[in-house]
Scaffold this motif. Structure first.
Motif, mmCIF file in Angstrom:
data_model
loop_
_atom_site.group_PDB
_atom_site.id
_atom_site.type_symbol
_atom_site.label_atom_id
_atom_site.label_comp_id
_atom_site.label_asym_id
_atom_site.label_seq_id
_atom_site.Cartn_x
_atom_site.Cartn_y
_atom_site.Cartn_z
ATOM 1 N N VAL A 11 -2.589 7.113 2.674
ATOM 2 C CA VAL A 11 -3.636 5.972 2.157
ATOM 3 C C VAL A 11 -4.979 6.561 2.530
ATOM 4 C CG1 VAL A 11 -4.490 3.942 1.384
ATOM 5 C CG2 VAL A 11 -1.902 4.370 1.359
ATOM 6 N N HIS A 12 -5.514 8.140 1.756
ATOM 7 C CA HIS A 12 -7.157 7.387 2.168
ATOM 8 C C HIS A 12 -8.265 6.727 2.282
ATOM 9 C CE1 HIS A 12 -10.377 10.283 1.896
ATOM 10 N NE2 HIS A 12 -11.270 8.924 0.915
ATOM 11 N N GLY A 43 -4.751 12.049 0.874
ATOM 12 C CA GLY A 43 -3.895 10.778 0.633
ATOM 13 C C GLY A 43 -4.129 10.115 -0.266
ATOM 14 N N LYS A 44 -3.527 8.558 -0.789
ATOM 15 C CA LYS A 44 -3.385 7.772 -1.824
ATOM 16 C C LYS A 44 -5.080 7.561 -1.984
ATOM 17 C CE LYS A 44 -1.103 7.441 -4.832
ATOM 18 N NZ LYS A 44 -1.075 8.778 -5.721
ATOM 19 N N VAL A 45 -5.416 7.202 -2.635
ATOM 20 C CA VAL A 45 -6.576 6.317 -3.410
ATOM 21 C C VAL A 45 -6.071 5.027 -3.633
ATOM 22 C CG1 VAL A 45 -9.212 6.442 -4.055
ATOM 23 C CG2 VAL A 45 -8.710 8.921 -3.227
ATOM 24 N N GLU A 82 0.811 -1.412 0.084
ATOM 25 C CA GLU A 82 -0.199 0.208 0.156
ATOM 26 C C GLU A 82 0.911 0.994 0.078
ATOM 27 O OE1 GLU A 82 -2.041 -3.313 1.041
ATOM 28 O OE2 GLU A 82 -1.048 -2.681 2.457
ATOM 29 N N GLN A 83 2.122 1.142 1.029
ATOM 30 C CA GLN A 83 3.064 2.226 0.953
ATOM 31 C C GLN A 83 3.751 2.894 -0.859
ATOM 32 O OE1 GLN A 83 4.585 4.092 3.762
ATOM 33 N NE2 GLN A 83 2.606 4.635 3.897
ATOM 34 N N ALA A 84 4.151 1.399 -1.065
ATOM 35 C CA ALA A 84 4.770 1.215 -2.258
ATOM 36 C C ALA A 84 3.704 1.766 -3.560
ATOM 37 C CB ALA A 84 5.232 0.319 -2.673
ATOM 38 N N GLY A 119 0.019 18.095 -2.909
ATOM 39 C CA GLY A 119 0.829 18.704 -1.672
ATOM 40 C C GLY A 119 0.897 17.747 -0.463
ATOM 41 N N LEU A 120 0.665 16.973 -0.097
ATOM 42 C CA LEU A 120 0.459 16.237 1.361
ATOM 43 C C LEU A 120 2.136 15.696 0.525
ATOM 44 C CD1 LEU A 120 -0.458 15.963 4.082
ATOM 45 C CD2 LEU A 120 -1.466 13.741 3.033
#
Length: 324
Positions: free
Chosen positions: A295-296, A318-320, A115-117, A153-154
Motif C-alpha cells: 500500500v502506497h 503500490g496501491k493508493v 487495506e490488503q483486500a 508491475g509490482l
C-alpha cells in the motif's frame, strides 16, 4: 451517504463530494458499506473521458473496494449480512455505500486486512491472469517486468516470484527498484529504450528472457521483444509510457514467440468462474503471507485530489487507497 462524484469530465480538481441517498439492493444485489476503496491509474483517465469505459455522468471513480455487506436483495445466495467482501466493478466504489451485483463480490478470509483486500482485485487480478492464464509461466523461467514499481508491475514482480520464476524488475530509478527487490525481484534494471535489449540479454547470459510483462509500451516494447528467448511470450498489458507501439512481426516469426493480449476486464465478464478462482487464490496467498499487496498510502475521501494526483504523476509505489 457521502460520495465522490465526477459531474464533469476533467482532472482530480474537478471532482466533488456530495451527499446522496443510501442505496437499496435490487434483485441479485447486495449493499456494501465501503471501508476502503482503491484507486488506479485508469481512474485518472475515466474522469477525463479518455478511457475505454465511459460512464454516464455523474459517477464515482474507483473500481475496487473492501467492505461489509449491510443488506441483501432478493435472490442472493452464498452471502450474509455482516460478511466482509471485496467489491470488484468497473467504477463506482469511492463512496460510503454501494449497491452491487453479488457476482461482483468475493468473501475476504480472516487474516487479510481491509487495506490488503481493497487493492487486490484489479492489479493482482490482471497480473495473475497475465502470468498464469495467458503466458503459462513455469517455475524456473525468466520473467522481465517493465514498469515494475507501478500497480500492475509490482504485482507481476511479486506473483512471478510466487509462481517460481526468476524475476527481472525494470524501472526508471534505483528507488523504485528497491521496492521491487523487497517484493521478490531477483534482478533489477534501471532501463532505457536504447539499452534495454542488450541489458536483458546480459542478465540472461545471452539466452534472452522467457516472458516479458509490458505495461509500459511506447519505445520500450520493441527492444523488450528483441530480448525474448526462442518461443518466448510477450504480454501486452498496457501503454503507460504513452504511445501504442507497432511491433515488427518479422521478429515474432523469426524468434517463434507469442504476443499475448491481456484484457482483464473482458476476461472477468467472459470467464467469471476462472476470475473467481483467481480471486480466491490471491486471497489465500495473502492469508498465507506469500503476497503483501503493498500500500502506497491511505487517504481520507476528502483528500481525493492528492490521492489521484499521485497516480496521475506516476508517483505511486503500490496501491493508493481512500477511506470514505
Amino acid at each position: 451517504m457521502k460520495a465522490l462524484l465526477c459531474t464533469r469530465l476533467g482532472g482530480p480538481e474537478d471532482l466533488v463530494i456530495e451527499t446522496l441517498p443510501d442505496p437499496e439492493p435490487g434483485p441479485g444485489e447486495a449493499v456494501v458499506r465501503v471501508t476502503v476503496a482503491a484507486l488506479n491509474f485508469f481512474d485518472t483517465l475515466i474522469i477525463a473521458g479518455r478511457y475505454q469505459v465511459k460512464p454516464d455522468l455523474p459517477f464515482s471513480p474507483a473500481g475496487e473496494a473492501c467492505g461489509v455487506i449491510e443488506a441483501l436483495g432478493p435472490g442472493v445466495e452464498g452471502f450474509s449480512v455482516g460478511d466482509r467482501v471485496i467489491v470488484h466493478v468497473r467504477y463506482g466504489t469511492a463512496r460510503e455505500r454501494v449497491a452491487v451485483a453479488a457476482n461482483h463480490l468475493t468473501r475476504v478470509p480472516d487474516g487479510v486486512s481491509d487495506e490488503q483486500a481493497a487493492g487486490l482485485t484489479i492489479t493482482y487480478g490482471t497480473s495473475l491472469h497475465a502470468l498464469r492464464d495467458r503466458a503459462r509461466l513455469r517455475p524456473g523461467e525468466t520473467l522481465a517486468v517493465l514498469g515494475a514499481s507501478g500497480g500492475v508491475g509490482l504485482a507481476a514482480v511479486e506473483l512471478g516470484a510466487v509462481l517460481g520464476a526468476r524475476v527481472i524488475a525494470c524501472a526508471s530509478s534505483e528507488e523504485k527498484l528497491t521496492v521491487a527487490r523487497a517484493h521478490g525481484a531477483h534482478e533489477t534494471l534501471v532501463y532505457k529504450p536504447e539499452t534495454l535489449r542488450d541489458d536483458l540479454k546480459a542478465l540472461t547470459g545471452g539466452e534472452g528472457v522467457d516472458v516479458v510483462y509490458d505495461a509500459v509500451g511506447d519505445a520500450y516494447a520493441e527492444p523488450a521483444l528483441r530480448a525474448l528467448a526462442w518461443k518466448g511470450r510477450f504480454l501486452v498489458v498496457g501503454f503507460a509510457a504513452g504511445e501504442i507501439p507497432r511491433l515488427p512481426l518479422n521478429l515474432v516469426l523469426l524468434k517463434g514467440v507469442d504476443v499475448l493480449g491481456v484484457h482483464w476486464g473482458v476476461f472477468v465478464e467472459r470467464e467469471p468462474e476462472a476470475h473467481q478462482a483467481n480471486q480466491r487464490q490471491l486471497l489465500d496467498w495473502v492469508a498465507e503471507g506469500r503476497l503483501t499487496a503493498k500500500v502506497h498510502g491511505v487517504y481520507a475521501l476528502e483528500d481525493y485530489a492528492e490521492a489521484l494526483g499521485i497516480l496521475k504523476r506516476r508517483e505511486a509505489i503500490g496501491k493508493v487507497l481512500v477511506r470514505p
